[in-house]
Design an enzyme around this catalytic site. Structure first.
Site, mmCIF file in Angstrom:
data_model
loop_
_atom_site.group_PDB
_atom_site.id
_atom_site.type_symbol
_atom_site.label_atom_id
_atom_site.label_comp_id
_atom_site.label_asym_id
_atom_site.label_seq_id
_atom_site.Cartn_x
_atom_site.Cartn_y
_atom_site.Cartn_z
ATOM 1 N N ASP A 57 0.776 -1.321 -0.037
ATOM 2 C CA ASP A 57 0.401 -0.107 -0.454
ATOM 3 C C ASP A 57 0.971 1.187 -0.095
ATOM 4 O O ASP A 57 2.302 0.680 0.441
ATOM 5 C CB ASP A 57 -0.862 -0.450 1.208
ATOM 6 N N ASP A 59 1.890 4.752 1.714
ATOM 7 C CA ASP A 59 1.167 6.454 2.725
ATOM 8 C C ASP A 59 1.929 7.119 2.410
ATOM 9 O O ASP A 59 2.444 7.236 1.946
ATOM 10 C CB ASP A 59 1.617 5.747 3.775
ATOM 11 N N ASP A 139 8.832 3.867 12.577
ATOM 12 C CA ASP A 139 9.618 3.090 14.033
ATOM 13 C C ASP A 139 11.088 2.748 13.501
ATOM 14 O O ASP A 139 12.454 3.137 14.328
ATOM 15 C CB ASP A 139 8.404 1.391 13.701
#
Ligand code: ATP
Ligand code: MG
Length: 434
Positions: A57, A59, A139
């Protein structure tokens, strides 16, 4: 690891091309940009394109607030409390747009925008900030690369490109603090290491086993979503093994560890995961119910035996009770939704019914909506245990291939069970004086 200054990589010096970005993601990027906002492709989309993989996907990060994004797109829905996001919907395709996040300084810490638990876990993360701050809130370094739609350059604030090059999963900032903020990052480290065939760096891997129990504080519904990404990635078996290595697995499936490692159970789970991985590669349908049925099968069997020994209940009642107990225990850590637990129950109950084939039973089982899943599950057990299960599996394989006469004659050849069916009447509870 200190975060250093941004490196801006000119469009001629990186491999990301707009041809590889989905039309919908480009539409969102352009509209944000034309409205005077910053707009970046970020996260897995950039990372995977740089690795030559097809992103799952796309983002997007922007300096527009979720409310501003909503005003720009008719097809926009704001979601999430812990982490507020805009979803732009194009039919079934969803483009996730996040506002650049900032640090949680004390003055900024208002209940509505950010909050932290006693263990250091971020319960809310809605403080907005600059792109540099946003990068530090992400992260892993390889997930903190930004493709800027304004000039098609790439922005790297945390040595993400170096780590991509060395195939290293490196947490941004102090690992222990970052895992405490969000323990799911431990699961993500493993998921990316397997998916991208990278090594988790020493400092990033060091605290995982110690901090694994923090996953207990994660809402079971979120862990269910994560467990799907872990197991249905196409590399479920490798991921499962690495989760086990870091002792993260027992946080997800405590029930299968109640009695220590059972090699028979492990073999069944491995076979189910390998089977799922193959189906995904072949573009076949997969259901998490089948995998969860395998993970919890031996615990259900074992629990049934315990109940039989303790209570003397008839087998079917003990089996139902065992299914309930095992599932009740499991959903406390990973909340498997009802639509899947109901399929799991069907698969399990059909295992016990498939050996009772005489009379009309065979037809009833055969016409059960979950027969196919139960039959595949029987094959898994037969391969795992051998013996009578192999014969039973072969019988059902034959049965499906026969025409009506053939089926009738197969059933007729079966001998009826020797013992008379024992009826069980539940004793009425004695009235108690209150
Ligand atoms: P994929 O979509 O292939 O699973 P991804 O890296 O895009 O991988 P997402 O869950 O889509 O993962 O998240 C998008 C980005 O948001 C990540 O790349 C990362 O930068 C950031 N992110 C997601 N989850 C976290 C988290 N728990 N903590 C910090 N940053 C996160
Ligand atoms: Mg993504």
């Amino acid at each position: 690891m200190p975060v250093t200054n941004s490196t801006s990589i000119h469009r001629s010096e990186h491999s990301i091309s707009r041809n590889d970005i989905s039309e919908n993601a480009l539409k969102v990027l352009y509209r944000l940009h034309k409205s005077g906002h910053k707009a970046y492709l970020v996260g897995g989309g950039v990372r995977d394109l740089l690795l030559g993989l097809k992103p799952k996907d796309f983002d997007i990060a922007t300096d527009a607030t979720p409310e501003q994004v909503k005003k720009l797109f008719r097809n926009c829905r704001l979601v999430g409390r812990r982490f507020r996001l805009a979803h732009i919907l194009f039919g079934r395709d969803i483009i996730e747009v996040a506002t650049l996040r900032g640090h949680h300084s004390d003055e900024e810490t208002e209940k509505n925008t950010s909050s932290q638990s006693q263990e250091g876990m971020l319960l809310r993360d809605n403080v907005y900030g600059s792109i540099e701050e946003d990068a530090e809130r992400r992260d892993f370094t390889v997930n903190a690369l930004y493709y800027d739609i304004a000039d098609f350059s790439l922005r790297d604030f945390c040595h993400g490109l170096d780590d991509l090059e060395c195939r290293r999963i490196e947490l941004i900032g102090d690992p222990e603090t970052r895992y405490r903020e969000d323990p799911v990052r431990m699961l993500r480290a493993v998921r990316f290491a397997v998916k991208l065939q990278m090594e988790i760096s020493e400092r990033t891997k060091a605290p995982i086993t110690k901090l694994a129990p923090l996953l207990k504080d994660i809402p079971p519904a979120r862990l269910f979503e994560e467990s799907l990404k872990l197991m249905l990635s196409g590399q479920g078996l490798a991921t499962y093994k690495m989760l086990q290595q870091y002792q993260l697995l027992q946080q997800l499936y405590p029930v299968s560890f109640v009695n220590g490692d059972d090699p028979k159970s492990e073999a069944l789970i491995h076979a189910a995961l390998a089977n799922t991985d193959e189906r995904i590669k072949a573009d076949k349908r997969v259901t998490p119910a089948f995998l969860y049925a395998a993970i919890l099968w031996y615990p259900v069997e074992q629990k049934t035996q315990e109940i039989l020994t303790e209570s003397g209940l008839p087998f079917n009642d003990a089996f139902l009770m065992a299914m309930n107990e095992v599932l009740d225990f499991q959903v406390k850590s990973v909340a498997i939704p009802k639509r899947f637990t109901s399929t799991m129950r069907d698969i399990w109950v059909l295992q016990t019914r498939m050996s009772k084939r005489y009379g009309k039973h065979a037809y009833r089982i055969f016409h059960h909506p979950k027969f196919r899943a139960a039959y595949d599950f029987l094959q898994l057990r037969a391969d795992n245990e051998g013996g009578e299960l192999v014969e039973l599996f072969e019988w059902w394989t034959d049965f499906q291939e026969q025409d009506e006469d053939g089926k009738r004659s197969m059933v007729a050849k079966l001998s009826k069970p020797a013992t008379k069916k024992r009826r069980y009447y539940k004793k009425k509870p004695r009235p108690t004086s209150s």
